[in-house]
Design a protein around this motif. Structure first.
Motif, PDB file in Angstrom:
ATOM      1  N   ILE A 319      25.390  23.009 -32.973  1.00  0.00           N
ATOM      2  CA  ILE A 319      24.327  23.780 -32.981  1.00  0.00           C
ATOM      3  C   ILE A 319      23.491  23.385 -31.755  1.00  0.00           C
ATOM      4  CG2 ILE A 319      22.582  24.875 -34.290  1.00  0.00           C
ATOM      5  CD1 ILE A 319      23.876  23.763 -36.696  1.00  0.00           C
ATOM      6  N   TYR A 320      22.992  24.302 -30.813  1.00  0.00           N
ATOM      7  CA  TYR A 320      22.217  23.991 -29.624  1.00  0.00           C
ATOM      8  C   TYR A 320      20.959  24.840 -30.135  1.00  0.00           C
ATOM      9  CZ  TYR A 320      26.347  22.208 -27.450  1.00  0.00           C
ATOM     10  OH  TYR A 320      27.482  21.357 -27.380  1.00  0.00           O
ATOM     11  N   TYR A 321      19.780  24.175 -29.814  1.00  0.00           N
ATOM     12  CA  TYR A 321      18.542  24.890 -30.151  1.00  0.00           C
ATOM     13  C   TYR A 321      17.365  24.304 -29.613  1.00  0.00           C
ATOM     14  CZ  TYR A 321      17.612  20.977 -33.369  1.00  0.00           C
ATOM     15  OH  TYR A 321      17.556  19.759 -33.937  1.00  0.00           O
ATOM     16  N   GLN A 322      16.213  25.126 -29.446  1.00  0.00           N
ATOM     17  CA  GLN A 322      14.885  24.812 -28.837  1.00  0.00           C
ATOM     18  C   GLN A 322      14.116  24.728 -29.796  1.00  0.00           C
ATOM     19  OE1 GLN A 322      15.004  28.591 -26.959  1.00  0.00           O
ATOM     20  NE2 GLN A 322      15.535  27.708 -24.708  1.00  0.00           N
ATOM     21  N   VAL A 323      12.986  23.743 -29.608  1.00  0.00           N
ATOM     22  CA  VAL A 323      11.999  23.606 -30.750  1.00  0.00           C
ATOM     23  C   VAL A 323      10.536  23.752 -29.811  1.00  0.00           C
ATOM     24  CG1 VAL A 323      13.295  21.999 -31.934  1.00  0.00           C
ATOM     25  CG2 VAL A 323      11.934  20.982 -30.311  1.00  0.00           C
ATOM     26  N   SER A 324       9.618  24.078 -30.671  1.00  0.00           N
ATOM     27  CA  SER A 324       8.211  24.313 -30.196  1.00  0.00           C
ATOM     28  C   SER A 324       7.914  23.109 -29.333  1.00  0.00           C
ATOM     29  CB  SER A 324       7.172  24.412 -31.134  1.00  0.00           C
ATOM     30  OG  SER A 324       7.614  25.651 -31.955  1.00  0.00           O
ATOM     31  N   TYR A 325       7.232  23.642 -27.908  1.00  0.00           N
ATOM     32  CA  TYR A 325       6.599  22.564 -27.127  1.00  0.00           C
ATOM     33  C   TYR A 325       7.546  21.907 -26.351  1.00  0.00           C
ATOM     34  CZ  TYR A 325       3.392  23.198 -31.049  1.00  0.00           C
ATOM     35  OH  TYR A 325       2.538  23.724 -32.202  1.00  0.00           O
ATOM     36  N   HIS A 327      10.267  21.118 -23.455  1.00  0.00           N
ATOM     37  CA  HIS A 327      10.970  21.779 -22.391  1.00  0.00           C
ATOM     38  C   HIS A 327      12.469  21.073 -22.319  1.00  0.00           C
ATOM     39  CE1 HIS A 327       7.104  22.655 -20.380  1.00  0.00           C
ATOM     40  NE2 HIS A 327       6.678  21.945 -21.413  1.00  0.00           N
ATOM     41  N   GLY A 328      13.313  21.862 -22.842  1.00  0.00           N
ATOM     42  CA  GLY A 328      14.615  21.529 -22.928  1.00  0.00           C
ATOM     43  C   GLY A 328      15.531  21.844 -24.042  1.00  0.00           C
ATOM     44  N   LEU A 329      16.518  21.560 -24.634  1.00  0.00           N
ATOM     45  CA  LEU A 329      17.249  21.835 -25.869  1.00  0.00           C
ATOM     46  C   LEU A 329      17.711  20.607 -26.404  1.00  0.00           C
ATOM     47  CD1 LEU A 329      20.616  21.600 -25.132  1.00  0.00           C
ATOM     48  CD2 LEU A 329      19.663  23.371 -23.327  1.00  0.00           C
ATOM     49  N   ILE A 330      18.420  20.783 -27.674  1.00  0.00           N
ATOM     50  CA  ILE A 330      18.793  19.922 -28.593  1.00  0.00           C
ATOM     51  C   ILE A 330      20.132  20.160 -28.934  1.00  0.00           C
ATOM     52  CG2 ILE A 330      18.624  18.572 -30.762  1.00  0.00           C
ATOM     53  CD1 ILE A 330      15.289  19.750 -29.559  1.00  0.00           C
ATOM     54  N   GLU A 331      21.016  19.049 -29.113  1.00  0.00           N
ATOM     55  CA  GLU A 331      22.418  19.265 -29.533  1.00  0.00           C
ATOM     56  C   GLU A 331      22.638  18.687 -30.872  1.00  0.00           C
ATOM     57  OE1 GLU A 331      26.440  18.903 -27.206  1.00  0.00           O
ATOM     58  OE2 GLU A 331      25.812  16.849 -28.528  1.00  0.00           O
ATOM     59  N   PHE A 332      23.010  19.566 -32.085  1.00  0.00           N
ATOM     60  CA  PHE A 332      23.124  18.873 -33.292  1.00  0.00           C
ATOM     61  C   PHE A 332      24.378  18.998 -33.780  1.00  0.00           C
ATOM     62  CE2 PHE A 332      22.412  19.570 -38.044  1.00  0.00           C
ATOM     63  CZ  PHE A 332      21.683  18.190 -38.272  1.00  0.00           C
ATOM     64  N   ASP A 333      24.983  17.969 -34.199  1.00  0.00           N
ATOM     65  CA  ASP A 333      26.587  17.758 -34.561  1.00  0.00           C
ATOM     66  C   ASP A 333      26.596  18.159 -36.356  1.00  0.00           C
ATOM     67  OD1 ASP A 333      29.048  17.308 -35.123  1.00  0.00           O
ATOM     68  OD2 ASP A 333      29.229  15.482 -34.215  1.00  0.00           O
ATOM     69  N   THR A 334      26.986  19.438 -36.695  1.00  0.00           N
ATOM     70  CA  THR A 334      27.015  19.579 -38.232  1.00  0.00           C
ATOM     71  C   THR A 334      28.260  18.628 -38.868  1.00  0.00           C
ATOM     72  OG1 THR A 334      28.869  21.507 -37.794  1.00  0.00           O
ATOM     73  CG2 THR A 334      26.343  21.828 -37.794  1.00  0.00           C
ATOM     74  N   GLN A 335      29.328  18.251 -37.929  1.00  0.00           N
ATOM     75  CA  GLN A 335      30.188  17.465 -38.674  1.00  0.00           C
ATOM     76  C   GLN A 335      29.883  15.663 -38.748  1.00  0.00           C
ATOM     77  OE1 GLN A 335      33.944  18.152 -37.137  1.00  0.00           O
ATOM     78  NE2 GLN A 335      33.752  20.468 -37.167  1.00  0.00           N
ATOM     79  N   ALA A 336      28.856  15.310 -38.116  1.00  0.00           N
ATOM     80  CA  ALA A 336      28.674  14.011 -37.989  1.00  0.00           C
ATOM     81  C   ALA A 336      27.853  13.528 -39.362  1.00  0.00           C
ATOM     82  CB  ALA A 336      27.543  13.761 -36.868  1.00  0.00           C
ATOM     83  N   PRO A 337      27.971  12.421 -39.968  1.00  0.00           N
ATOM     84  CA  PRO A 337      27.152  12.193 -41.063  1.00  0.00           C
ATOM     85  C   PRO A 337      25.860  11.893 -40.681  1.00  0.00           C
ATOM     86  CG  PRO A 337      28.387  10.149 -40.212  1.00  0.00           C
ATOM     87  CD  PRO A 337      28.788  11.383 -39.325  1.00  0.00           C
ATOM     88  N   ASP A 338      24.936  12.050 -41.907  1.00  0.00           N
ATOM     89  CA  ASP A 338      23.536  11.803 -41.651  1.00  0.00           C
ATOM     90  C   ASP A 338      23.307  10.414 -41.221  1.00  0.00           C
ATOM     91  OD1 ASP A 338      20.589  12.513 -42.239  1.00  0.00           O
ATOM     92  OD2 ASP A 338      20.900  10.812 -43.370  1.00  0.00           O
ATOM     93  N   VAL A 339      22.232  10.281 -40.258  1.00  0.00           N
ATOM     94  CA  VAL A 339      22.131   8.910 -39.667  1.00  0.00           C
ATOM     95  C   VAL A 339      21.960   7.821 -40.464  1.00  0.00           C
ATOM     96  CG1 VAL A 339      20.629   7.812 -37.975  1.00  0.00           C
ATOM     97  CG2 VAL A 339      20.974  10.174 -37.716  1.00  0.00           C
ATOM     98  N   ASN A 340      21.116   7.885 -41.362  1.00  0.00           N
ATOM     99  CA  ASN A 340      21.175   6.871 -42.445  1.00  0.00           C
ATOM    100  C   ASN A 340      21.650   6.824 -43.608  1.00  0.00           C
ATOM    101  OD1 ASN A 340      19.368   8.358 -43.946  1.00  0.00           O
ATOM    102  ND2 ASN A 340      17.346   7.389 -43.196  1.00  0.00           N
ATOM    103  N   GLY A 341      22.392   7.972 -43.864  1.00  0.00           N
ATOM    104  CA  GLY A 341      22.788   8.052 -45.113  1.00  0.00           C
ATOM    105  C   GLY A 341      22.120   8.261 -46.456  1.00  0.00           C
TER     106      GLY A 341
END
Length: 486
Positions: A319-325, A327-341
């Protein structure tokens, strides 16, 4: 300081109204043609064909909604020719305003919309989709808090209010983004002040229980966070990706300032900002994230959780998305495990999912480093993100930076399009949409124009004047026999 104080006062007004407003539920309005229109003023609608084109002959077009005008412009999606402009999508404006001015709560929200999200203007057209047969156009109208279904042949021949065949009011006080299911049968509408997304029918059909379903009928809804924003179906129509953006017209624009002290107050002011995956079959919420906390978990503290426009990879992993404020974008991997579990937070009964992680944060040039966040357009540095047909290039609207970026999905290398590089006014890009033949269509709301870019060759194909403050651009279709009468 003056702008901040003004926004605070607007929020105080909004909060009081939200507590006092009485929502009357689903309002299904069938317009009274005798009382609601002046037949002497409405021209006869000509026979929309001479036999040379049938209803089955449809032309692919791009609909451009001119938000502050209340009009639409239609462009041929393949030849890039402007086919018609100035199409009136608020022919019932006089009656709508009379109804609003007769209700103190509606009137207060009407002005709140004008001086908040509308930047001093009324918001008459936000989003629009055509039915599969190309006969009708569904339009969300924020200032009127409704959705209407308009007969395209009639409205383009000046039929006025008689062109509106159905109207549905929101439970709340403002409509926003919409989404059309891949089969064209269902329409999702964000009910901005009621924390929900409402589903309507786009067809006449028989329901599973044998009941008759008509175009425009209200069907189901699912819960959202504060200020529901964008929804997207996956290609199979089985899954809905949805985000809420919070109260973008309020103060609290610096989440990285004294987060331990001011964080709770800022969260309360802005409201719940969630990213959700919803199962279309039964509208069950399958996952709900606070993307600000997900970013912090991945080492990017102080970023907003308000997900703006998004794009979904064709395999639905990223999922590629923008967030408020930002200047750019974020890539979110839905198949990756949560960072700290660990389940570090709970959003209204739903714990942090054990899957999903930020994989990349991609900064793009900030060309206005001295502009305070209070002057960003409804909190958005960038507002507009789409993925081309080939799935290899992202198209980014750099709203406050006055540029459009074509970004390679693998390397994140980018090309910038702006006034300097094209010779055209790339002012306040506010939306991007993928078009046929690997094109990207951008509404340049500050220039009253639309630009079309070739995402393969990285070049501008067209720069087209439209109406006042173009916002949403959507691919649709119109019968050839209707276009023949223009």
């Amino acid at each position: 300081m003056g702008r901040t104080v003004g926004r605070t006062l607007l929020w105080i007004l909004a909060a009081g109204l939200l507590l006092s407003a009485c929502n009357d539920g689903d309002s299904d309005v069938q317009l009274d043609r005798a009382a609601g229109s002046d037949s002497a003023q409405s021209p006869d609608v000509a026979d929309p064909g001479d036999g040379s084109a049938s209803d089955a002959d449809l032309r692919s077009v791009m609909w451009v909604g001119n938000n502050w005008d209340g009009t639409a412009t239609v462009v041929d999606a393949n030849t890039l020719d402007v086919l018609k402009t100035g199409i009136d999508l608020i022919p019932d404006k006089d009656q709508e305003l009379a109804d609003i001015f007769a209700n103190p709560v509606d009137l207060a929200f009407y002005y709140l919309i004008r001086f908040g999200p509308g930047e001093g203007h009324d918001q008459y057209v936000d989003d629009m989709f055509t039915t599969e047969d190309g006969r009708y156009l569904a339009v969300s109208r924020p200032s009127f808090a409704d959705v209407v279904w308009i007969d395209i042949a009639k409205v383009t021949q000046g039929a006025g209010v008689d062109a509106i065949v159905r109207e549905q009011d929101m439970d709340g006080q403002r409509t926003d983004h919409m989404a059309l299911s891949p089969d064209g049968r269902r329409l999702l509408v964000s009910d901005s002040t009621s924390r929900q997304v409402i589903e309507f029918s786009m067809v006449d059909e028989t329901g599973p229980d044998g009941s008759a379903i008509k175009m425009g009928d209200r069907l189901r809804s699912f819960v959202s966070g504060e200020t529901p924003h964008e929804s997207n179906f996956n290609r199979a129509g089985e899954t809905i990706y949805h985000a809420s953006i919070g109260r973008v017209y309020t103060p609290g624009d610096y989440p990285d300032v004294l987060p331990e002290l001011l964080g709770p107050a800022q969260e309360a002011i802005k409201g719940d900002r969630w990213f959700q995956i919803v199962r279309n079959e039964d509208f069950e919420i399958l996952a709900r994230w606070n993307m600000g906390l997900e970013l912090e978990e991945s080492g990017y503290a102080g970023m907003s959780p308000a997900v703006r426009p998004m794009a979904i990879s064709h395999d639905e992993r990223y999922i590629y998305y923008q967030v408020s404020y930002f200047h750019g974008l974020i890539e979110f991997d839905t198949q990756a495990p949560d960072v700290n579990g660990q389940q570090d937070y709970v959003n209204e009964g739903l714990a942090e999912p054990d899957f999903g992680a930020v994989s990349r944060v991609v900064p793009l040039p900030n060309l206005v480093p001295n502009v305070p966040r209070e002057e960003y357009v409804n909190d958005s540095a960038h507002h507009g993100l789409s993925l081309n047909e080939s799935g290899d290039t992202l198209c980014v609207a750099g709203t406050v930076d006055d540029y459009v970026a074509l970004v390679d999905r693998q390397t994140m290398a980018y090309s910038l399009f702006n006034t300097a590089s094209t010779g055209n006014d790339y002012l306040k890009p506010y939306w991007t949409t993928e078009g046929p033949n690997d094109t990207c269509w951008i509404s340049l709301s500050g220039a009253d124009a639309v630009a079309v870019l070739d995402t393969r060759r990285h070049e501008e194909l067209a720069f087209l004047p439209v109406g006042n403050h173009p916002q949403r651009v959507r691919l649709g279709q119109i019968p050839e026999r209707v276009i023949m009468n223009w």
